[in-house]
Design an enzyme around this catalytic site. Structure first.
Site, PDB file in Angstrom:
ATOM      1  N   THR A 116       2.794  -1.393   8.783  1.00 50.68           N
ATOM      2  CA  THR A 116       3.186  -2.314   9.854  1.00 50.68           C
ATOM      3  C   THR A 116       3.383  -3.743   9.363  1.00 50.68           C
ATOM      4  O   THR A 116       3.959  -4.563  10.084  1.00 50.68           O
ATOM      5  CB  THR A 116       2.080  -2.377  10.924  1.00 50.68           C
ATOM      6  OG1 THR A 116       0.870  -2.809  10.271  1.00 50.68           O
ATOM      7  CG2 THR A 116       1.839  -1.020  11.572  1.00 50.68           C
ATOM      8  N   HIS A 152       7.028 -31.140  10.170  1.00 50.61           N
ATOM      9  CA  HIS A 152       6.322 -29.876   9.905  1.00 50.61           C
ATOM     10  C   HIS A 152       5.229 -30.048   8.854  1.00 50.61           C
ATOM     11  O   HIS A 152       4.253 -29.312   8.838  1.00 50.61           O
ATOM     12  CB  HIS A 152       7.319 -28.808   9.463  1.00 50.61           C
ATOM     13  CG  HIS A 152       8.406 -28.607  10.464  1.00 50.61           C
ATOM     14  ND1 HIS A 152       8.162 -28.162  11.739  1.00 50.61           N
ATOM     15  CD2 HIS A 152       9.738 -28.842  10.398  1.00 50.61           C
ATOM     16  CE1 HIS A 152       9.289 -28.110  12.420  1.00 50.61           C
ATOM     17  NE2 HIS A 152      10.264 -28.523  11.623  1.00 50.61           N
ATOM     18  N   ASP A 176       0.871  -1.178   0.000  1.00 52.66           N
ATOM     19  CA  ASP A 176       0.000   0.000   0.000  1.00 52.66           C
ATOM     20  C   ASP A 176       0.913   1.235   0.000  1.00 52.66           C
ATOM     21  O   ASP A 176       2.145   1.120  -0.158  1.00 52.66           O
ATOM     22  CB  ASP A 176      -1.010  -0.044   1.168  1.00 52.66           C
ATOM     23  CG  ASP A 176      -0.381   0.191   2.539  1.00 52.66           C
ATOM     24  OD1 ASP A 176       0.857   0.334   2.628  1.00 52.66           O
ATOM     25  OD2 ASP A 176      -1.141   0.223   3.524  1.00 52.66           O
ATOM     26  N   HIS A 216       9.698 -24.233   8.818  1.00 52.37           N
ATOM     27  CA  HIS A 216       8.687 -24.916   9.628  1.00 52.37           C
ATOM     28  C   HIS A 216       7.257 -24.712   9.126  1.00 52.37           C
ATOM     29  O   HIS A 216       6.453 -25.629   9.227  1.00 52.37           O
ATOM     30  CB  HIS A 216       8.748 -24.431  11.080  1.00 52.37           C
ATOM     31  CG  HIS A 216       9.990 -24.871  11.804  1.00 52.37           C
ATOM     32  ND1 HIS A 216      10.104 -24.835  13.178  1.00 52.37           N
ATOM     33  CD2 HIS A 216      11.177 -25.350  11.346  1.00 52.37           C
ATOM     34  CE1 HIS A 216      11.309 -25.282  13.541  1.00 52.37           C
ATOM     35  NE2 HIS A 216      11.981 -25.591  12.428  1.00 52.37           N
ATOM     36  N   CYS A 257       3.164  -3.110   4.018  1.00 51.32           N
ATOM     37  CA  CYS A 257       2.365  -1.928   4.358  1.00 51.32           C
ATOM     38  C   CYS A 257       3.094  -1.213   5.489  1.00 51.32           C
ATOM     39  O   CYS A 257       4.288  -1.450   5.694  1.00 51.32           O
ATOM     40  CB  CYS A 257       0.915  -2.298   4.690  1.00 51.32           C
ATOM     41  SG  CYS A 257       0.674  -3.362   6.120  1.00 51.32           S
TER      42      CYS A 257
HETATM   43  C1  RB5 Z   1      -1.926   2.795   6.444  1.00 51.13           C
HETATM   44  O1  RB5 Z   1      -1.953   4.022   7.091  1.00 51.13           O
HETATM   45  C2  RB5 Z   1      -1.603   1.701   7.431  1.00 51.13           C
HETATM   46  O2  RB5 Z   1      -2.677   1.485   8.257  1.00 51.13           O
HETATM   47  C3  RB5 Z   1      -1.239   0.430   6.702  1.00 51.13           C
HETATM   48  O3  RB5 Z   1      -0.130   0.662   5.881  1.00 51.13           O
HETATM   49  C4  RB5 Z   1      -0.866  -0.747   7.562  1.00 51.13           C
HETATM   50  O4  RB5 Z   1       0.066  -0.405   8.529  1.00 51.13           O
HETATM   51  C5  RB5 Z   1      -1.983  -1.494   8.124  1.00 51.13           C
HETATM   52  O5  RB5 Z   1      -1.823  -2.563   8.753  1.00 51.13           O
END
Ligand code: RB5
Length: 146
Positions: A67, A133, A8, A98, A65
């Site tokens: 996180t 596994h 994203d 695994h 993304c």
């Molecule tokens: C976008 O702002 C953010 O929420 C997305 O990139 C991600 O971290 C969501 O899990």
């Protein structure tokens, strides 16, 4: 090996770093974006990429993304997907050995480009150990197919 790559808006720079690593490893890559100026919704990238792994068109996906969490939650909704959220080299290796993970998720707001590149390199280059596994991974598939 064929890898589909997506992010994203929160993962564009790391996605470009990972694309370079995959090119160095001579992996066949399709980068589906985003080519975004503004913000986009991570499920719109995670789910189509995961579906193209689940249907056999690609061997693996790498999804980024902010996180890595949104990408991993979304990808894991697709039957046949074992998405691993990874931010260290130990779990990059072990999730291949695994869990036979077929999707790697990382967060650009969590780690820097150097570590992300090494994680991608390790994850792509490590094989599933099978053996005991295999039974565990099969139990996930059995549940999905109930
Ligand atoms: C976008 O702002 C953010 O929420 C997305 O990139 C991600 O971290 C969501 O899990």
């Amino acid at each position: 090996m064929k890898v589909i790559l997506a992010s994203d808006h929160g993962g564009v720079s790391l996605r470009k770093e990972v694309a370079q690593v995959l090119n160095e490893l001579e992996v066949e890559v399709e980068d589906i974006g985003c080519d975004c100026e503004g913000s986009v919704d991570y499920p719109d990238y995670a789910i189509p990429a995961a579906e193209r792994v689940a249907n056999g068109e690609f061997d693996k996906a790498i999804l980024i993304c902010g996180t890595g969490i949104g990408m991993s939650i979304s990808a894991n909704k697709v039957k046949g997907i074992r998405a691993a959220l990874v931010h260290d080299l130990f779990t990059a290796k072990v999730t291949r050995e695994h869990n036979n993970s077929n999707v790697l998720c990382m967060g650009e707001r969590v780690i820097g480009p150097g570590l992300a590149r090494e994680i991608a390199r390790t994850w792509v280059s490590t094989n599933f150990e099978a053996g005991r596994h295999e039974r565990r991974v099969s139990k996930i598939a059995e549940y999905e197919n109930k």
